[in-house]
Scaffold this motif. Structure first.
Motif, short mmCIF file in Angstrom:
data_model
loop_
_atom_site.label_atom_id
_atom_site.label_comp_id
_atom_site.label_asym_id
_atom_site.label_seq_id
_atom_site.Cartn_x
_atom_site.Cartn_y
_atom_site.Cartn_z
N ILE A 58 -1.04 -4.51 -5.41
CA ILE A 58 -0.26 -3.29 -5.20
C ILE A 58 -1.20 -2.11 -5.37
CG2 ILE A 58 1.61 -1.84 -6.07
CD1 ILE A 58 3.02 -4.37 -7.04
N VAL A 59 -1.26 -1.24 -4.37
CA VAL A 59 -2.09 -0.04 -4.44
C VAL A 59 -1.14 1.15 -4.43
CG1 VAL A 59 -4.00 1.22 -3.43
CG2 VAL A 59 -3.89 -1.26 -3.14
N LEU A 60 -1.18 1.93 -5.50
CA LEU A 60 -0.18 2.97 -5.71
C LEU A 60 -0.61 4.32 -5.13
CD1 LEU A 60 0.76 1.93 -9.35
CD2 LEU A 60 2.13 1.58 -7.29
N ILE A 78 0.86 -1.19 0.00
CA ILE A 78 0.00 0.00 0.00
C ILE A 78 0.90 1.23 0.00
CG2 ILE A 78 -1.71 1.29 1.33
CD1 ILE A 78 -2.75 -1.37 2.38
N GLY A 79 0.74 2.07 -1.01
CA GLY A 79 1.66 3.17 -1.24
C GLY A 79 1.34 4.43 -0.47
N GLU A 80 2.10 5.47 -0.79
CA GLU A 80 2.01 6.76 -0.11
C GLU A 80 0.64 7.39 -0.32
OE1 GLU A 80 4.30 11.10 -0.35
OE2 GLU A 80 5.06 9.36 -1.45
N GLY A 81 0.06 7.89 0.78
CA GLY A 81 -1.19 8.64 0.70
C GLY A 81 -2.41 7.85 0.28
N VAL A 82 -2.34 6.53 0.34
CA VAL A 82 -3.49 5.70 -0.03
C VAL A 82 -4.53 5.73 1.11
CG1 VAL A 82 -4.23 3.29 -0.38
CG2 VAL A 82 -2.21 4.19 -1.57
N THR A 83 -5.80 5.67 0.74
CA THR A 83 -6.89 5.60 1.72
C THR A 83 -7.60 4.26 1.57
OG1 THR A 83 -7.21 8.00 1.67
CG2 THR A 83 -9.01 6.66 2.53
N VAL A 84 -7.71 3.52 2.66
CA VAL A 84 -8.37 2.22 2.67
C VAL A 84 -9.55 2.31 3.64
CG1 VAL A 84 -8.14 -0.25 3.14
CG2 VAL A 84 -6.22 1.03 2.14
N GLY A 85 -10.76 2.13 3.13
CA GLY A 85 -11.96 2.30 3.94
C GLY A 85 -12.31 1.07 4.76
N GLU A 86 -13.39 1.18 5.50
CA GLU A 86 -13.85 0.09 6.35
C GLU A 86 -14.24 -1.13 5.51
OE1 GLU A 86 -17.08 1.55 8.60
OE2 GLU A 86 -15.85 2.72 9.99
N GLN A 107 -12.76 2.54 -1.33
CA GLN A 107 -13.87 2.91 -0.48
C GLN A 107 -14.42 1.69 0.27
OE1 GLN A 107 -16.65 5.09 -2.93
NE2 GLN A 107 -15.31 6.88 -3.07
N GLU A 108 -15.38 1.92 1.14
CA GLU A 108 -15.83 0.90 2.09
C GLU A 108 -16.27 -0.39 1.40
OE1 GLU A 108 -16.73 3.97 1.98
OE2 GLU A 108 -16.46 4.93 3.95
N HIS A 109 -15.80 -1.51 1.97
CA HIS A 109 -16.24 -2.85 1.60
C HIS A 109 -15.90 -3.24 0.16
CE1 HIS A 109 -18.28 -2.97 5.45
NE2 HIS A 109 -18.88 -1.83 5.16
N THR A 110 -14.89 -2.62 -0.42
CA THR A 110 -14.41 -3.09 -1.72
C THR A 110 -13.59 -4.36 -1.52
OG1 THR A 110 -12.40 -1.75 -1.59
CG2 THR A 110 -14.30 -0.76 -2.66
N CYS A 111 -13.52 -5.15 -2.59
CA CYS A 111 -12.71 -6.37 -2.59
C CYS A 111 -11.74 -6.26 -3.77
CB CYS A 111 -13.60 -7.60 -2.72
SG CYS A 111 -12.70 -9.16 -2.69
N VAL A 112 -10.46 -6.25 -3.48
CA VAL A 112 -9.43 -6.08 -4.50
C VAL A 112 -8.46 -7.25 -4.40
CG1 VAL A 112 -7.59 -4.60 -5.37
CG2 VAL A 112 -9.67 -3.57 -4.43
N LEU A 113 -8.42 -8.09 -5.44
CA LEU A 113 -7.61 -9.30 -5.44
C LEU A 113 -6.79 -9.38 -6.72
CD1 LEU A 113 -10.48 -11.83 -4.49
CD2 LEU A 113 -9.02 -10.55 -2.91
N HIS A 114 -5.49 -9.67 -6.60
CA HIS A 114 -4.61 -9.87 -7.76
C HIS A 114 -4.73 -8.69 -8.73
CE1 HIS A 114 -3.92 -13.95 -6.37
NE2 HIS A 114 -5.22 -14.10 -6.25
N THR A 115 -4.51 -7.51 -8.20
CA THR A 115 -4.75 -6.28 -8.96
C THR A 115 -3.66 -5.27 -8.65
OG1 THR A 115 -7.16 -6.58 -9.05
CG2 THR A 115 -6.35 -4.32 -9.21
N ILE A 116 -3.34 -4.42 -9.64
CA ILE A 116 -2.55 -3.22 -9.41
C ILE A 116 -3.47 -2.03 -9.59
CG2 ILE A 116 -0.61 -1.80 -10.18
CD1 ILE A 116 0.82 -4.32 -11.01
N VAL A 117 -3.63 -1.25 -8.53
CA VAL A 117 -4.50 -0.07 -8.54
C VAL A 117 -3.61 1.15 -8.78
CG1 VAL A 117 -6.16 1.32 -7.24
CG2 VAL A 117 -6.10 -1.17 -6.94
N GLY A 118 -3.85 1.86 -9.86
CA GLY A 118 -2.98 2.94 -10.29
C GLY A 118 -3.06 4.18 -9.42
N TRP A 119 -2.12 5.08 -9.67
CA TRP A 119 -1.98 6.31 -8.90
C TRP A 119 -3.27 7.13 -8.96
CZ3 TRP A 119 1.43 4.26 -12.36
CH2 TRP A 119 2.70 3.91 -11.87
N GLY A 120 -3.78 7.51 -7.78
CA GLY A 120 -4.94 8.39 -7.72
C GLY A 120 -6.25 7.77 -8.14
N SER A 121 -6.28 6.46 -8.34
CA SER A 121 -7.53 5.80 -8.75
C SER A 121 -8.46 5.61 -7.55
CB SER A 121 -7.23 4.45 -9.41
OG SER A 121 -6.60 4.64 -10.65
#
Length: 441
Positions: A344-346, A328-336, A352-366
């Motif tokens: 990898i979360v950039l 989990i990168g700089e300034g990332v927000t992970v909700g409840e 946001q709340e209750h998301t499910c992220v598996l085997h994914t790269i989440v780009g900058w500011g997404s």
């Protein structure tokens, strides 16, 4: 004294790394929380007698690269310089072109490391091997299975002396299960064969035909022009390792490399791994969380969004569950209630709340909206085969996008309650529905 050279390539490469390479030079892409080449620099800085680290490539020295080099010099207390090629010069051309800078000060030997490899970098062991039996070229090798060896440079060695008797780059038939790791230790004498290739290229250039296809005398390929030519002449040796190693040619292999490095942190950087704390998120396995990231605290709440008055007896856990193998990168927000695994979360992204992220790269500011599911399909090596490595990934087969990890480019917005599966989303897209097995332009 010793030096190290890291070959970082340039912007015309890394097409399999898109769309992530649109935003940052591939060598600076964060793997396990730090830029890819920081792992190389950390390993080099730990070698006794290391005096200077040189980066060679043909990226323009932009603000991101300059800022990284300044920070790295301060952190490791070593001169770290970038030498820019005027044109792409191949894996060996930059070494010959900048030979004066490499040999300045009279180093005993110098390491050469490809930037796009992940390894535990047994550089001290290589140095011990070199000092025991000095020779111009020492290659780091590891083993692969027979099928996968065809994708790499293959080494036939003398098992008693470890001399390289034969070298073939990506052979069409099986040659050896020992493959080239792209990590070397060269003596100053190693530059003489590069000079010979350069002079031969100059002579060939004088015979250049009108087609103008001659690439130039400065272009030297270490593998084909040097290793293949000198194998069996007592100049090239191999040091075998059974440590971690993988190429980083694509986003999928970057995710796999992140897993390998996070595992290494248990020994090398335990301070980088998140630990269970009272009121903190649930941590499973190896997880890196940047100090500036905001992760929702642990709690148990009733359902909301229409069920806000549901009793606590529903027992819906709103603690984020992170891991294994998450960065989990700089300034990332992970909700409840977020579930995050093998991802990898950039910088600056929001889950946001209750998301499910598996085997994914989440780009900058997404941004991934509430109750959305973003999932990919891993292409991991066979866990039952100790010699297996990441397969070379192809995006398409028979005109169809192959299932693979999901990649969200820079500043992508995923709406609430949708599914994004095995897809690539290019930067600055705002989606309105679910997608499966698609490239979203």
């Amino acid at each position: 004294m010793l030096k190290a050279v890291i070959l970082i390539g340039g912007p015309q490469k890394g097409t399999r790394f898109r769309p992530l390479s649109f935003e940052v030079p591939k060598p600076l892409f964060p793997v396990a929380g730090v830029p890819m080449i920081q792992h190389h620099i950390e390993a080099c800085a730990q070698v006794p007698g290391m005096q200077e680290i040189l980066l060679i490539g043909f990226y323009q020295p932009d603000e991101a690269l300059t800022r990284f080099l300044e920070a790295a010099q301060q952190e490791f207390n070593l001169p770290i310089r970038y030498l820019q090629e005027f044109v792409p010069l191949g894996t060996g051309g930059g070494l010959y072109h900048f030979r004066d800078q490499i040999l300045a000060g009279g180093p005993e030997a110098f390491f050469v490391l490809n930037a796009d490899v992940c390894s535990d970098f047994p550089l001290t062991a290589m140095l011990d091997s070199y000092r025991h039996q000095p020779h111009p070229f020492l290659l780091l090798g590891t083993t692969a299975n027979r099928t996968q060896s065809l994708n790499y440079g293959c080494i036939v060695e003398n098992p008693q002396t470890h001399e390289v008797l034969h070298y073939v780059e990506k052979p069409s038939t099986f040659v050896s299960d020992i493959i080239n790791c792209g990590i070397y230790l060269f003596s100053p004498e190693a530059l003489k064969p590069l000079r010979d290739v350069f002079q031969r290229n100059q002579q060939d250039g004088q015979l250049e035909d009108s087609s103008g296809l001659w690439p130039g005398a400065g272009t030297i390929r270490l593998e084909q022009d040097v290793f293949s030519a000198l194998a069996g002449q007592g100049q090239i040796y191999v040091h075998l390792t059974d440590g971690i190693w993988s190429q980083i040619k694509s986003a999928g292999s970057a995710l796999y490399a992140s897993r390998l490095y996070l595992g290494q942190y248990q020994l090398t950087h335990p301070e980088r791994l998140a630990k269970h704390t009272p009121g903190g998120p649930r941590i499973r396995g190896n997880v890196y969380i940047h100090p500036t990231a905001k992760v929702a605290p642990s709690a148990v709440k009733g359902l909301d969004s229409g069920f806000s008055k549901a009793p606590r007896a529903y027992g819906i856990c709103s603690s984020p569950q992170l891991g294994p193998n998450v960065s989990i990168g700089e300034g990332v927000t992970v909700g409840e209630g977020v579930r995050l695994r093998e991802s990898i979360v950039l910088h600056g992204a929001t889950l946001q709340e209750h998301t499910c992220v598996l085997h994914t790269i989440v780009g900058w500011g997404s941004t991934v909206g509430r109750w959305a599911r973003v999932e990919g399909t891993p292409n991991d090596p066979n866990p039952n085969d100790p010699r297996a490595h990441m397969d070379s990934e192809s995006l398409f087969k028979d005109g169809k996008l192959l299932p693979a990890i999901t990649i969200l480019g820079c500043r992508v917005r995923i709406p609430a309650e949708v599914l994004i599966l095995n897809s690539i989303v290019l930067p600055h897209k705002e989606l309105s529905r679910s997608f499966t097995n698609q490239i979203i332009l």
